[in-house]
Design a protein around this motif. Sequence first.
Motif, mmCIF file in Angstrom:
data_model
loop_
_atom_site.group_PDB
_atom_site.id
_atom_site.type_symbol
_atom_site.label_atom_id
_atom_site.label_comp_id
_atom_site.label_asym_id
_atom_site.label_seq_id
_atom_site.Cartn_x
_atom_site.Cartn_y
_atom_site.Cartn_z
ATOM 1 N N GLN A 1 -13.546 -79.675 9.195
ATOM 2 C CA GLN A 1 -12.644 -80.217 10.207
ATOM 3 C C GLN A 1 -13.104 -79.794 11.593
ATOM 4 O OE1 GLN A 1 -8.591 -79.273 9.305
ATOM 5 N NE2 GLN A 1 -8.798 -79.876 7.168
ATOM 6 N N SER B 1 -12.867 -81.366 16.080
ATOM 7 C CA SER B 1 -12.339 -82.377 16.990
ATOM 8 C C SER B 1 -13.394 -82.700 18.039
ATOM 9 C CB SER B 1 -11.047 -81.893 17.650
ATOM 10 O OG SER B 1 -11.291 -80.735 18.418
ATOM 11 N N GLY B 2 -13.257 -83.891 18.611
ATOM 12 C CA GLY B 2 -14.174 -84.324 19.650
ATOM 13 C C GLY B 2 -15.272 -85.217 19.129
ATOM 14 N N GLN B 3 -16.033 -85.723 20.075
ATOM 15 C CA GLN B 3 -17.188 -86.563 19.782
ATOM 16 C C GLN B 3 -18.452 -85.810 20.188
ATOM 17 O OE1 GLN B 3 -17.126 -89.707 18.384
ATOM 18 N NE2 GLN B 3 -14.938 -89.358 18.097
ATOM 19 N N ARG C 1 -15.473 -79.342 18.912
ATOM 20 C CA ARG C 1 -14.614 -78.153 18.842
ATOM 21 C C ARG C 1 -14.299 -77.845 17.376
ATOM 22 N NH1 ARG C 1 -15.162 -76.046 23.784
ATOM 23 N NH2 ARG C 1 -14.863 -77.633 25.342
#
Length: 142
Positions: free
Chosen positions: A76, A78-80, A43
């Motif tokens: 920047q 988020s998440g894998q 994300r």
Amino acid sequence: MLLGVKKTGFGAGKIVGLGGHVEPGESPAQAVVREVAEESSIRVDPSQLRELGLVTFRFPARSKWDSMVSVFGADQFSGQAVESDEIAPEWFSFNELPLTKMWDDARLWLPRVLAGERVTAEITFAEDCETVAEAHFGEGAA
């Protein structure tokens, strides 16, 4: 840098940057946020995107492949990264990019982008649709 092995469709088997087509009503930035999430589960907040360039690709032997690609980056997220039906994502160091496993054009413009240059380029592929025949950089390239 997050790249991935393209599993289906155009460019299958090559290591590519994540992204795809702009849907009706989307900006290129909105499209990249959506595509990265679809292809890798990563994300990215649109406010974190930086426009890094615009590359126009020409395929004289297959003009339906011609495209104009907006290049974005973000520090920047988020998440894998998770494999999808379309992409097997993989992280690479800027110093160890798999350029020989990517489209031939990547060796010409990607190192420039990673060095901090905002790239405007027009890349024309040879009749084999694999190797670069011509590359022009600068304001008038696209």
